[in-house]
Write an enzyme that holds these catalytic residues in place. Structure first.
Site, mmCIF file in Angstrom:
data_model
loop_
_atom_site.group_PDB
_atom_site.id
_atom_site.type_symbol
_atom_site.label_atom_id
_atom_site.label_comp_id
_atom_site.label_asym_id
_atom_site.label_seq_id
_atom_site.Cartn_x
_atom_site.Cartn_y
_atom_site.Cartn_z
ATOM 1 N N ASN A 46 8.913 -8.627 36.899
ATOM 2 C CA ASN A 46 7.464 -8.746 36.686
ATOM 3 C C ASN A 46 7.135 -8.941 35.208
ATOM 4 O OD1 ASN A 46 6.959 -8.374 39.403
ATOM 5 N ND2 ASN A 46 6.280 -6.248 39.205
ATOM 6 N N ARG A 376 5.473 -21.876 48.756
ATOM 7 C CA ARG A 376 6.769 -21.321 48.372
ATOM 8 C C ARG A 376 7.626 -21.232 49.622
ATOM 9 N NH1 ARG A 376 6.271 -19.490 43.140
ATOM 10 N NH2 ARG A 376 4.221 -18.703 42.517
ATOM 11 N N ARG A 406 4.509 -21.953 40.580
ATOM 12 C CA ARG A 406 5.224 -21.534 39.371
ATOM 13 C C ARG A 406 6.579 -20.918 39.682
ATOM 14 N NH1 ARG A 406 1.371 -18.501 36.569
ATOM 15 N NH2 ARG A 406 0.693 -20.350 35.455
ATOM 16 N N HIS A 436 -3.011 -24.027 47.792
ATOM 17 C CA HIS A 436 -2.523 -22.665 48.020
ATOM 18 C C HIS A 436 -2.849 -22.173 49.438
ATOM 19 C CE1 HIS A 436 -2.333 -18.192 47.080
ATOM 20 N NE2 HIS A 436 -1.206 -18.639 46.580
ATOM 21 N N TYR A 469 7.138 -8.803 52.276
ATOM 22 C CA TYR A 469 5.716 -8.717 51.991
ATOM 23 C C TYR A 469 4.956 -8.347 53.269
ATOM 24 C CZ TYR A 469 6.696 -11.702 47.857
ATOM 25 O OH TYR A 469 7.180 -12.235 46.690
ATOM 26 N N ARG A 565 -4.029 -4.562 45.266
ATOM 27 C CA ARG A 565 -2.693 -4.136 44.868
ATOM 28 C C ARG A 565 -2.462 -4.223 43.366
ATOM 29 N NH1 ARG A 565 0.781 -8.436 46.031
ATOM 30 N NH2 ARG A 565 0.805 -8.867 43.812
ATOM 31 N N HIS A 593 0.472 -7.928 50.422
ATOM 32 C CA HIS A 593 0.161 -9.314 50.092
ATOM 33 C C HIS A 593 -0.979 -9.896 50.920
ATOM 34 C CE1 HIS A 593 1.142 -13.717 49.592
ATOM 35 N NE2 HIS A 593 1.291 -13.308 48.359
#
Length: 688
Positions: A46, A376, A406, A436, A469, A565, A593
Site C-alpha cells: 500500500n 483488472r 494502474r 470502471h 475481496y 473502508r 470492496h
C-alpha cells in the site's frame, strides 16, 4: 488562540490513517500469526503505491512552487511535511511489529536467520546456492568517471557497495558500485534443517549476496555493503487527444515509467555516510529518506507465508466459497435468471458462477452477442478464455478493455491482443475517461424475440480477487436494466446521443446528479418530519461537493450511516453540520470492496449496487454505473448485509471529529465480527 478545525479531513492524511488500520491488524495478537505477517506485507505494498502516485504528485506540485491550499486547508509543502512525518512514524511501528512477528515465528519453529548463525552444513548449502544459482545472474555496476550512475529501477532492491584496492591504505580512493538483488529469484532462501531439529530455516537473498560480494569484485576489497530501494513517480502521462493508437501510447509510457522522478529512498539503517551521500546526490532525494531497521520491502512476506508448508494452525480457517444454490437447481443458467434475479456475495459465494455463465453463453447456439467490460483481470482468466471461445464460435463479442488500470496496464494489453486474435471486437473506451463500470450483457434469441441477460458487479471480473475481496454481483433479465445495459455499451463503443437512463445512473453524465436527487429526497422527507435514513458503503469518500450534500442532509435531520473502508474526507460529529452522520471502517481478513447504497424513501426502500466510490475521479472522470436492485427479497438481503457491517464491534473503527479512528467495541459488548457472520450464508441470504 485555538485553530479552527477544518470541515474536512485531508485525503492523503486519511489514507495514512487507513494504512495504519491495516498495520493494527498485523499488531493484533488475536489474528493468526501468519495472517499478521500478510498484513505487514499489505502495509508495504500500500505504501509503495501511495508514494509512487499520491506523494509523487504532491512532490511535483511542491517543486513547481504551487502554494494554493486544497479544500482541506493544506498547501503542497505543508501537506508534504505532514505526510512524511506520519509515514515515518508508521514505518517505525511497522518494523517494530515485524520484529515481534519474527520472534513469534521462531517460537513456532519458523526462523529467518543471519548467515553467521548457520552451522557449517547450512553455510555450505548457501554457498552452493549462491555460486550455482545466484552468481550467474548478478551484474555489478561500478560508478566512476567513465561509467555514469546506472538506472535504478523503481521498487527493486539493490546493494550499495564501497570498495578499495587495499583496505590498509588510508589514502586509497573509495570506489562505489551497486548490485541489483535479482527479483526473478525468491527473496527467502530455505536452508537444510539441523539434525534432530524441527525448525524451518531461511536466509534472505540480499544477505546471501552480501556474504559473497567479494566474488563480484576480483582484486578489490568491499568494506561496506547495505541494501537500498528507490520509489519513482509511477503515474502515466498520456496525451489521449494526440494519440492515434492508445495501446501503443500506453506501451510507450510504461517504458518511460522506469525513468520517473525519484520520490522516496529507503536505505538500511547504518549505511556508510559515503554511500548514503552518493545515493542522495545521484538520485536527487532531499527529504523523503527512510532509514529502515530491518529488511527493506516487507511485501515479500505475502509470498513467503503462502509458500510456507504446514502451520495451518497459524492461518485463518480455509473458506470454500459456496456455489450459488440458485444455479445448482438447474443446468440452464438462462432459465434460472429468466425466472428470478440472483444475487451473489463474494468471496462467500463462488465467482465460478460468472465464469460458467460466460462459458454457457459461448456454447449456446441461441446466444447472438456478448458484451462486457474488463478493468483488472487475473493472470489465468477463465473469462477471457470463454470470450475467445465465443468469438471463435461466430458470436458477436465486444470487450471494453481498460488499458489504463494502474499497474495492470501490461497485463491488460496482453489480454486485449489475445482477444483480438480470437476475433473479439476490443474497444479501449472513450478519450479522457477510464471505463470502471463492471457489467456483462448477453443477448439471446428466445421464441422469436431477443432477451437480454445482465450481470452487474461492484468488483472486477477477476477470479483471484474474488476470493480476497468482499463484492456483490447481480444477475438479472429485467428488461429495463437490459435496455440500459445496451445503451451503455452503445455509448462506449460507438456514437450515441445522450440517453435517458431508466434504471442506471452513469458517470460522468448523470451518476452524481442521481445520487444528489436520492440524498435530497431523504433531506426533504426529514424536513417534513418523516423518517429519513441513508446507508452507504464504499471504499473512499473524498469529493467535496458530495460531502457538502451529505452535510446538508445531516443538518436537516437525515440519519446517515457510512461504511467507508479507506479514505474519508467527511468529518463526522460537527455540531449543526454532521452530528447525524456516523462513519465506520472495517479492516479484516477480506478487503471490503462492495459499493452498496440504501435510501429509506419514506418506507419505499431502495438499494443500489455501484462500481463507483464517491471520489471526484469516479463521479466525473470515469465511466461508472449505479444499478437498482428491484427484487424485494434481494433488497432485504443487501440491507441485512449492510446491518451486519454496522453491527461489527470487533474489526470496525469509528471515525471521530479529530480525523482519527477508534475501535467500536466496549468491554461489555458481545463480540460481533461481520465478515465471520457473513461467512454463514444462511444468516444473510435466508437459505434454509
Amino acid at each position: 488562540m485555538t485553530k479552527q478545525i477544518s470541515q474536512y479531513v485531508n485525503r492523503d492524511l486519511s489514507w495514512i490513517e487507513f494504512n495504519r488500520r491495516v498495520l493494527e491488524e498485523a499488531q493484533d495478537e488475536r489474528n493468526p500469526l501468519l495472517e499478521r505477517a500478510k498484513f505487514l506485507s499489505i502495509v508495504s505494498s500500500n505504501l509503495d503505491e501511495f508514494m509512487s502516485v499520491r506523494v509523487a504528485g504532491i512532490q511535483d506540485q511542491k517543486r513547481a512552487g504551487l502554494t494554493k491550499t486544497d479544500f482541506t486547508g493544506y498547501t503542497p509543502a505543508g501537506l508534504w511535511k505532514r505526510i512524511i512525518k506520519r509515514a515515518t512514524s508508521m514505518v517505525s511501528d511497522q518494523y517494530s511489529t515485524f520484529r515481534d512477528v519474527v520472534r513469534s515465528l521462531e517460537k513456532e519453529n519458523v526462523v529467518i536467520n543471519k548467515i553467521k548463525d548457520l552451522n557449517e552444513t547450512q553455510k555450505k548449502a548457501v554457498s552452493d546456492y549462491f555460486h550455482e544459482i545466484v552468481y550467474p545472474v548478478l551484474t555489478p555496476m561500478a560508478v566512476d568517471r567513465s561509467r555514469p550512475f546506472p538506472l535504478v529501477h523503481t521498487k527493486e532492491l539493490y546493494l550499495a557497495v564501497l570498495l578499495k584496492r587495499d583496505l590498509k591504505a588510508e589514502e586509497e580512493e573509495t570506489l562505489f558500485a551497486i548490485v541489483q538483488v535479482p527479483s526473478i529469484l525468491t527473496r527467502y532462501v530455505p536452508v537444510p534443517g539441523r539434525l534432530n531439529n524441527k525448525k524451518q530455516e531461511f536466509v534472505l537473498l540480499e544477505d546471501v549476496i552480501e556474504q559473497f560480494i567479494d566474488t563480484l569484485f576480483n582484486g578489490y576489497a568491499p568494506f561496506s555493503v547495505h541494501p537500498f530501494r528507490l520509489t519513482r513517480n509511477a503515474d502515466l502521462t498520456i496525451n489521449e487527444e494526440g494519440a492515434e493508437d492508445l495501446l501503443e501510447q500506453i506501451e510507450k509510457e510504461l517504458r518511460r515509467r522506469r525513468w520517473g522522478n525519484p520520490v522516496r529512498l529507503e536505505v538500511a539503517k547504518g549505511m556508510h555516510p559515503i554511500a548514503l551521500e552518493t545515493l542522495r546526490e545521484e538520485l536527487e532525494i532531499e527529504d523523503n529518506l527512510f532509514e529502515i531497521n530491518g529488511p527493506l520491502d516487507l511485501s515479500f512476506l505475502l509470498r513467503f507465508v503462502n509458500s510456507l508448508p504446514g502451520h495451518d494452525n497459524l492461518r485463518y480457517e480455509k473458506l470454500e466459497p459456496a456455489y450459488p444454490r440458485e444455479f445448482d437447481e438447474s443446468d440452464d443458467m438462462f432459465e434460472v435468471i429468466r425466472n428470478r434475479d440472483v444475487l451473489m456475495y463474494h468471496p462467500y459465494e463462488s465467482f465460478e458462477a460468472v465464469n460458467d455463465f460466460v462459458l454457457q453463453s459461448a456454447y449456446d447456439p441461441e446466444v447472438l452477442a456478448i458484451k462486457m467490460t474488463l478493468y483488472r483481470v487475473s493472470g489465468q482468466s477463465a473469462l477471457v478464455q470463454a470470450l475467445a471461445k465465443a468469438a471463435e464460435a461466430g458470436k458477436q463479442v465486444t470487450v471494453v478493455v481498460e488499458l489504463r488500470a494502474r499497474f495492470d496496464e501490461e497485463r491488460n494489453i496482453a489480454w486485449a491482443r489475445q482477444l483480438e486474435k480470437a476475433g473479439c471486437h476490443v474497444v479501449y473506451g472513450l478519450v479522457g475517461l477510464k471505463t470502471h463500470a463492471k457489467i456483462l450483457l448477453v443477448v439471446r434469441r428466445e421464441q422469436g424475440t431477443l432477451r437480454r441477460y445482465v450481470h452487474v458487479g461492484t468488483g472486477n471480473y477477476n477470479d483471484n480477487t474474488a476470493t480476497l475481496y468482499t463484492d456483490i454481483g447481480l444477475f438479472t433479465s429485467h428488461p429495463t436494466i437490459g435496455g440500459d445495459a445496451s445503451a451503455l455499451f452503445n455509448e462506449v463503443t460507438g456514437y450515441s446521443s445522450p440517453y435517458e437512463w431508466k434504471a442506471f445512473g452513469v458517470a460522468p453524465t448523470d451518476l452524481k446528479d442521481k445520487l444528489y436527487r436520492l440524498i435530497d429526497r431523504e433531506r426533504i422527507n426529514a424536513k417534513a418530519g418523516r423518517k429519513a435514513h441513508i446507508i452507504a458503503k464504499m471504499n473512499s469518500l473524498s469529493n467535496q461537493e458530495m460531502i457538502d450534500k451529505l452535510y446538508e442532509a445531516s443538518a436537516a435531520g437525515v440519519k446517515i450511516e457510512l461504511i467507508v473502508r479507506g479514505v474519508c474526507c467527511l468529518r463526522p460529529g460537527l455540531a449543526g453540520r454532521s452530528d447525524n452522520i456516523k462513519v465506520i471502517s472495517i479492516v479484516d481478513r477480506y478487503l471490503e470492496h462492495a459499493r452498496v447504497m440504501y435510501f429509506h424513501n419514506n418506507g419505499e426502500e431502495e438499494v443500489y449496487l455501484s462500481s463507483a466510490d464517491w471520489m471526484t475521479r469516479n463521479l466525473l472522470k470515469r465511466i461508472e454505473l449505479i444499478c437498482p436492485v428491484f427484487d424485494p427479497d434481494l433488497r432485504n438481503m443487501l440491507i441485512k448485509m449492510l446491518k451486519l457491517n454496522l453491527n461489527d464491534n470487533v474489526k470496525a473503527r469509528e471515525l471521530k471529529p479529530s480525523g482519527l479512528y477508534e475501535h467500536v467495541r466496549k468491554e461489555s459488548d458481545k463480540p460481533f465480527r461481520s465478515q465471520f457472520e457473513a461467512g454463514h450464508i444462511p444468516y444473510w441470504k435466508g437459505h434454509v
